[in-house]
Scaffold this motif. Structure first.
Motif, short mmCIF file in Angstrom:
data_model
loop_
_atom_site.label_atom_id
_atom_site.label_comp_id
_atom_site.label_asym_id
_atom_site.label_seq_id
_atom_site.Cartn_x
_atom_site.Cartn_y
_atom_site.Cartn_z
N GLN A 107 -11.55 -5.39 14.98
CA GLN A 107 -11.88 -4.33 14.02
C GLN A 107 -13.37 -4.34 13.68
O GLN A 107 -14.00 -3.27 13.59
CB GLN A 107 -11.05 -4.50 12.74
N ILE A 108 -13.93 -5.52 13.52
CA ILE A 108 -15.36 -5.65 13.22
C ILE A 108 -16.20 -5.14 14.39
O ILE A 108 -17.18 -4.39 14.20
CB ILE A 108 -15.73 -7.11 12.89
N ILE A 109 -15.84 -5.52 15.59
CA ILE A 109 -16.56 -5.07 16.78
C ILE A 109 -16.55 -3.54 16.87
O ILE A 109 -17.56 -2.90 17.16
CB ILE A 109 -15.94 -5.68 18.06
N SER A 110 -15.39 -2.94 16.57
CA SER A 110 -15.26 -1.49 16.59
C SER A 110 -16.20 -0.83 15.58
O SER A 110 -16.81 0.20 15.87
CB SER A 110 -13.82 -1.09 16.29
N LEU A 111 -16.35 -1.43 14.40
CA LEU A 111 -17.22 -0.87 13.38
C LEU A 111 -18.70 -1.03 13.75
O LEU A 111 -19.51 -0.14 13.49
CB LEU A 111 -16.94 -1.54 12.02
N ILE A 112 -19.04 -2.19 14.32
CA ILE A 112 -20.43 -2.42 14.74
C ILE A 112 -20.83 -1.44 15.83
O ILE A 112 -21.95 -0.88 15.82
CB ILE A 112 -20.61 -3.88 15.23
N ASN A 117 0.83 -1.20 0.00
CA ASN A 117 0.00 0.00 0.00
C ASN A 117 0.86 1.25 0.00
O ASN A 117 1.62 1.51 0.93
CB ASN A 117 -0.91 0.02 1.23
N THR A 118 0.77 2.02 -1.06
CA THR A 118 1.52 3.28 -1.14
C THR A 118 0.60 4.47 -1.38
O THR A 118 1.07 5.58 -1.61
CB THR A 118 2.54 3.22 -2.30
N ILE A 119 -0.72 4.25 -1.29
CA ILE A 119 -1.63 5.31 -1.76
C ILE A 119 -2.85 5.54 -0.88
O ILE A 119 -3.41 6.64 -0.86
CB ILE A 119 -2.06 5.00 -3.22
N PHE A 120 -3.29 4.53 -0.12
CA PHE A 120 -4.50 4.68 0.69
C PHE A 120 -4.15 4.96 2.14
O PHE A 120 -3.20 4.40 2.69
CB PHE A 120 -5.37 3.41 0.61
N GLU A 121 -4.94 5.84 2.78
CA GLU A 121 -4.70 6.20 4.18
C GLU A 121 -5.36 5.19 5.10
O GLU A 121 -6.58 5.06 5.13
CB GLU A 121 -5.23 7.61 4.45
N GLU A 122 -4.52 4.49 5.85
CA GLU A 122 -5.01 3.44 6.74
C GLU A 122 -5.84 4.06 7.87
O GLU A 122 -5.47 5.08 8.45
CB GLU A 122 -3.82 2.68 7.34
N GLY A 123 -6.98 3.45 8.15
CA GLY A 123 -7.84 3.93 9.21
C GLY A 123 -8.81 5.01 8.78
O GLY A 123 -9.77 5.33 9.50
N LYS A 124 -8.57 5.58 7.60
CA LYS A 124 -9.47 6.61 7.06
C LYS A 124 -10.18 6.13 5.81
O LYS A 124 -11.37 6.37 5.61
CB LYS A 124 -8.69 7.88 6.75
N GLU A 125 -9.42 5.44 4.91
CA GLU A 125 -9.98 4.97 3.64
C GLU A 125 -10.08 3.45 3.58
O GLU A 125 -10.95 2.92 2.89
CB GLU A 125 -9.12 5.50 2.49
N ILE A 126 -9.19 2.76 4.26
CA ILE A 126 -9.22 1.31 4.39
C ILE A 126 -8.72 0.93 5.79
O ILE A 126 -8.19 1.80 6.50
CB ILE A 126 -8.30 0.60 3.34
N ILE A 127 -8.88 -0.34 6.15
CA ILE A 127 -8.31 -0.84 7.40
C ILE A 127 -7.35 -1.97 7.06
O ILE A 127 -7.74 -2.95 6.41
CB ILE A 127 -9.41 -1.35 8.36
#
Length: 381
Positions: A336-341, A314-324
């Motif tokens: 991570q799933i629990i956090s999203l729920i 990954n050289t282009i996407f912001e982790e935690g903002k655009e992807i996990i």
């Protein structure tokens, strides 16, 4: 056969125009549209790899000709004598350029190719390295397009070619009709009764260990004990017999392989896509691109992507903002799933930010323009 009529661009592929390979469908269609004097030679050798009978190739060709009738004369199918006289040859994957090397050198035809992960390319693999050396040291070799920084660094580290022979374009081409989602309202949990998690991958080995299917099922069995409203979905080469899913009951749905165009309708109902794939399991040097094409299509449809990146591609996407970015284990992904729920605003924000960034990176302006520019430059030399 090298005839008298010369074209500017001669393309070769072993699966086009199969609708399951959306990135090739889009790229070659655009190239045929952009280059007036272009031809593509079709040899459906890889149909069995996607569980498709070779006889269906003709049906796919006919469908393509109906949709793009202005391009039908540019397709070369089932011909005994082929005029390969061209200013430039182009294809994707190592396993497609290597078998064509003999006649490209014999007739002194320059070539460019895209070195995607897979398709015969594996790192620290003797057979793959020998093929790469032969291809990249050919007097007819002009440029190699790479889509991962990891690939570029591997070529340079092993002195396969020089940096000025490499064109780095992150990502890959995707069908632009994937962007046509106007009028489709994205509904995420908790504005619907279920929290829907999807896994989407082809099956290349038992239990899908290379794609992390085993991790996905472990995760599902754990989450269902905690949340009765979570649902699980599997697209690709897996069914209920691959790994025992009795515990999940009707909380899991299997769709089998789907055409690229059919994924949109499925993804629109999903909250999260899990891609816990691991490198070097399918083969000593086998690795996937980042992210998988199925993940790209999911994010286009507002699905939040949880992806592994062991090779730091990954050289282009912001982790935690655009992807996990996740580790390929049940415990890490579950947190991570629990956090999203439990944080719906975080889910919504990731969905919107991811979609906007992916639209930018995978637009034809970002992906196809530099490819077209490169090919034109080589043709004009």
């Amino acid at each position: 056969m090298k005839g008298y009529d010369k074209v500017d661009l001669f393309i070769y592929d072993d699966i086009f125009p199969h609708p399951i390979s959306g990135f090739r469908y889009e790229e070659f269609k655009v190239l045929l549209q952009q280059f007036k004097k272009a031809k593509i030679f079709l040899e459906p050798l890889s149909y069995p790899l996607v569980n498709t009978k070779i006889e269906l190739h003709q049906n796919h060709v006919e469908e393509f000709n109906v949709n793009y009738s202005e391009l039908k004369n540019k397709l070369i199918v089932n011909k005994k004598h082929i005029n390969i006289n061209s200013k430039l040859f182009y294809c994707v994957f190592l396993n497609n350029i290597y078998p064509n090397l003999y006649w490209l050198e014999k007739y002194k035809i320059p070539f460019v190719f895209t070195l995607y992960p897979g398709g015969g390319f594996e790192i620290e693999n003797e057979v793959s390295d020998q093929k790469l050396k032969k291809v990249l040291s050919s007097p007819q070799f002009r440029k190699v397009i790479v889509t991962q920084l990891f690939t570029k660094n591997y070529l340079l580290k092993n002195s396969f070619c020089s940096s000025n022979q490499i064109e780095y374009i992150f990502g890959g081409v995707v069908p632009q009709n994937s962007f046509q989602i106007e009028g489709v309202s994205k509904v995420l949990y908790p504005n619907k009764e279920t929290f829907d998690i999807i896994f989407c991958a082809a099956k290349y080995m038992p239990k899908g260990l290379d794609k992390g299917y085993d991790v996905f099922i472990e995760l599902a069995k754990s989450l269902i004990k905690r949340y009765s409203f979570v649902r699980f979905h599997v697209v690709g080469g897996f069914d209920k017999d691959e790994i025992d899913v009795t515990l999940l009951g009707d909380a899991i749905t299997f769709y089998g392989y789907k055409k690229f165009d059919d994924l949109k309708g499925i993804y629109n109902k999903m909250d999260v896509i899990i891609s816990p794939n691991k490198p070097f399991l399918l083969g000593k040097g086998a690795f996937d691109g980042f992210p998988l094409g199925t993940v790209v299509e999911a994010v286009f449809n507002g699905v939040v992507a949880l992806i592994t990146d062991e090779l730091k591609q990954n050289t282009i996407f912001e982790e935690g903002k655009e992807i996990i970015i996740v580790e390929s284990n049940k415990e890490f992904i579950e947190q991570q799933i629990i956090s999203l729920i439990e944080n719906p605003e975080k889910l919504k924000s990731l969905s919107e930010n991811g979609k906007n960034k992916f639209f930018e990176v995978y637009s034809n302006d970002f992906q196809m323009k530099p490819r077209i520019k490169l090919l034109k430059k080589e043709i004009e030399k």
